[in-house]
Each structure stands twice: as C-alpha cells, then as structure tokens.
Design a protein around this motif. Structure first.
Motif, mmCIF file in Angstrom:
data_model
loop_
_atom_site.group_PDB
_atom_site.id
_atom_site.type_symbol
_atom_site.label_atom_id
_atom_site.label_comp_id
_atom_site.label_asym_id
_atom_site.label_seq_id
_atom_site.Cartn_x
_atom_site.Cartn_y
_atom_site.Cartn_z
ATOM 1 N N LEU A 1 0.815 -1.209 0.000
ATOM 2 C CA LEU A 1 0.000 0.000 0.000
ATOM 3 C C LEU A 1 0.851 1.263 0.000
ATOM 4 C CD1 LEU A 1 -3.136 0.422 0.121
ATOM 5 C CD2 LEU A 1 -2.813 0.991 2.541
ATOM 6 N N THR A 2 0.471 2.227 -0.846
ATOM 7 C CA THR A 2 1.126 3.532 -0.898
ATOM 8 C C THR A 2 0.067 4.546 -1.306
ATOM 9 O OG1 THR A 2 2.949 4.795 -1.876
ATOM 10 C CG2 THR A 2 1.923 3.139 -3.272
ATOM 11 N N ASP A 3 0.472 5.636 -1.981
ATOM 12 C CA ASP A 3 -0.503 6.608 -2.483
ATOM 13 C C ASP A 3 -0.240 6.866 -3.966
ATOM 14 O OD1 ASP A 3 1.076 9.360 -2.809
ATOM 15 O OD2 ASP A 3 1.772 8.414 -0.966
ATOM 16 N N THR A 4 -1.228 7.388 -4.652
ATOM 17 C CA THR A 4 -1.151 7.517 -6.109
ATOM 18 C C THR A 4 -0.062 8.467 -6.573
ATOM 19 O OG1 THR A 4 -2.922 9.175 -6.011
ATOM 20 C CG2 THR A 4 -3.565 6.902 -6.482
ATOM 21 N N GLY B 1 5.215 9.074 -9.130
ATOM 22 C CA GLY B 1 6.559 9.636 -9.121
ATOM 23 C C GLY B 1 7.627 8.598 -9.422
ATOM 24 N N VAL B 2 7.545 7.437 -8.785
ATOM 25 C CA VAL B 2 8.544 6.385 -9.009
ATOM 26 C C VAL B 2 8.378 5.769 -10.394
ATOM 27 C CG1 VAL B 2 9.347 4.121 -8.238
ATOM 28 C CG2 VAL B 2 8.833 5.895 -6.552
ATOM 29 N N ALA C 1 6.598 -1.512 -5.049
ATOM 30 C CA ALA C 1 6.117 -2.202 -3.856
ATOM 31 C C ALA C 1 6.822 -1.699 -2.601
ATOM 32 C CB ALA C 1 6.320 -3.706 -4.009
ATOM 33 N N ALA C 2 8.080 -1.299 -2.756
ATOM 34 C CA ALA C 2 8.867 -0.828 -1.604
ATOM 35 C C ALA C 2 8.378 0.517 -1.069
ATOM 36 C CB ALA C 2 10.338 -0.711 -1.999
ATOM 37 N N LEU C 3 7.459 1.169 -1.780
ATOM 38 C CA LEU C 3 6.926 2.441 -1.299
ATOM 39 C C LEU C 3 6.092 2.272 -0.032
ATOM 40 C CD1 LEU C 3 5.854 4.036 -4.701
ATOM 41 C CD2 LEU C 3 7.695 4.822 -3.200
ATOM 42 N N GLY C 4 5.619 1.076 0.209
ATOM 43 C CA GLY C 4 4.830 0.827 1.411
ATOM 44 C C GLY C 4 4.756 -0.648 1.723
#
Length: 265
Positions: A158-161, A166-167, A250-253
């Motif tokens: 889970l992260t944000d849009t 950005g990534v 995936a590493a964003l969250g």
C-alpha cells in the motif's frame, strides 16, 4: 558577454542558437541513454566495426558509451571491457582489451555475467570514480514461474497515487489509457527492440489525478498486438529490470492485509 564592437542583432541570434542547441543536446542525450538501456534489456549487439564508428567515436554518444561496461561475443573469446578517456579498452583488472573486427559487442548485465563478475566491475567503477550511465549489475533474475503471464508476488503493498506515479515515471513508465470514468490502472513502458511493453498494474487513479491510497497488483508484458505474453518469451535481462521496477513500487509501502478496502477496490 558581447563586445562593444559586436553587432547586437547577431549577438541575439547567436544566444538564441546556443540556447536551442543546449536544449537539443539535453534531449538527444536523454534519448540515446534510453536507447542504450533498451539495447541492454533486449540483448542487442553490434559488429565491432559499427560499435566503434557509430557509438564509441560519436562525439555525443561516445561520452555515454564510456560510462558503460561492454562484452564481446559469447564464447571462448568473450571479454568484458570499458572505454577509457584515451580511447583504449580495459577490463576489470586494468588489462588492455583488443577488440577484433569480426566480433559482436553488446552491453553487460548481471544476469548474463554472474554475481562474481558483477561485484568485480562494481568495485572497478567505484575505484575509477566512474558514474555509470545506468546500473548494469544490481538486478538479478528472480525466481518466477516462466509459464505464467503475470507476476503478482508483491500484490497488496500500500502507498498513495502520487508516490506511485513519481517512481513509475522516474523509471520511464507512462500512464496507461483512461477507461470509463477517466479511470486508469496501469503504467506502461515500451521496449520497441524486443517488441514488448512492460505493464505495471495497480489499483488505479483518476485523470486528472488525485492523491489517495493505492496498492501494487502485478507485472506483465504485451506484444505489439497488445496481447499478453508468457514470461518465457521475455528476455532474461528485460524481465530482471522490469521486476526491479515492480519491486521499487512495492517498496513504497508495506503489504497491508486490508489493501483492497483501503484502496477502494
């Protein structure tokens, strides 16, 4: 700065040309960097003669070529090397490499040269303070079911849009087409030389975009007809690099058991 005797109109014209040239140069170098990266992923090779003429000796591309590690044709004569400032070719032990005209030249990658050789070249580049044009030795080939058409082992992180966008865009992906309700759920990156497009699927966002929770779903590939292809048809280096993109998102969250609920799926 203009001299007192200079023609004011000619000075303005010269400055305008210089500004335009700088913009064009920046665009050309970015384009050629992307082409070299794609060549690595697709496994493209050149004859040694063409490589020298069109890459190494090119006044612009040659500057990019010198920041990469190259490999001669596979087999008994295989050698890894990089160009130096004086035009010579050296290997990881600083020995001079001779490049016969009848060999083919391609870009090295961890998948093809192995972990030991990759570490040696990483140390070599660091010792010479060479900033790689892009990382050739970081991403290994993951253990995947090559009969499948999609990778989903990182689904539900889970992260944000906005962070996801950005990534994804920094790694060369573009927003996929909007569907009903101005909704899109994938970022894509074409690899023209391989005839494939990498697809990173997530829970989705609106156009124009708003920032809210989203989650990773999967990585897949399509052919020129936009049909899914099995992972077995994807070149190993391309799969390794694309999976690294998937992992970076995936590493964003962290994985969230309630990702569907929180992402509004």
């Amino acid at each position: 700065a203009a001299r007192a005797a200079d023609d004011e109109e000619l000075v303005k014209l010269a400055k305008k040309k210089l500004t335009t040239s700088r913009k064009e140069l920046k665009a050309v170098l970015a384009q050629q960097t992307a082409r070299l990266y794609e060549a690595m992923c697709a496994g493209r090779t050149w004859t040694a003669t063409d490589w020298r003429e069109f890459l190494l000796q090119h006044p612009l591309v040659g500057q990019l070529v010198s920041r990469l590690v190259w490999v001669s044709e596979p087999g008994p004569r295989e050698r890894l090397f990089r160009p130096t400032g004086d035009g010579s070719l050296i290997d990881a032990d600083d020995d001079t490499v001779e490049l016969p005209d009848d060999v083919r030249v391609g870009l090295a990658h961890r998948v093809s040269v192995g972990e030991h050789t990759s570490r040696a070249w990483q140390s070599h580049l660091a010792d010479y303070e060479v900033t790689p044009l892009f990382d050739q030795f970081a991403n290994a080939l993951p253990m995947l079911d090559r009969n499948a058409t999609e990778v989903t082992d990182l689904k539900g992180h889970l992260t944000d849009t906005f962070s996801f966008r950005g990534v994804a865009t920094k790694r060369g992906y573009q927003r996929g087409p909007a569907e009903d309700g101005a909704w899109f759920s994938e970022y894509t990156k074409p690899f023209t030389g391989a005839g494939l497009t990498a697809v990173l699927e997530f829970t989705g966002s609106y156009v124009p975009e708003e920032n809210f929770a989203c989650a990773t779903i999967g990585l897949s590939f399509r052919d020129r007809r936009r049909k899914p292809v099995p992972l077995s048809d994807v070149p190993d280096v391309l799969l390794a690099e694309s999976y690294a993109d998937y992992a970076a998102l995936a590493a964003l969250g962290p994985f969230d058991p309630e990702w569907q609920k929180k992402a509004g799926v």
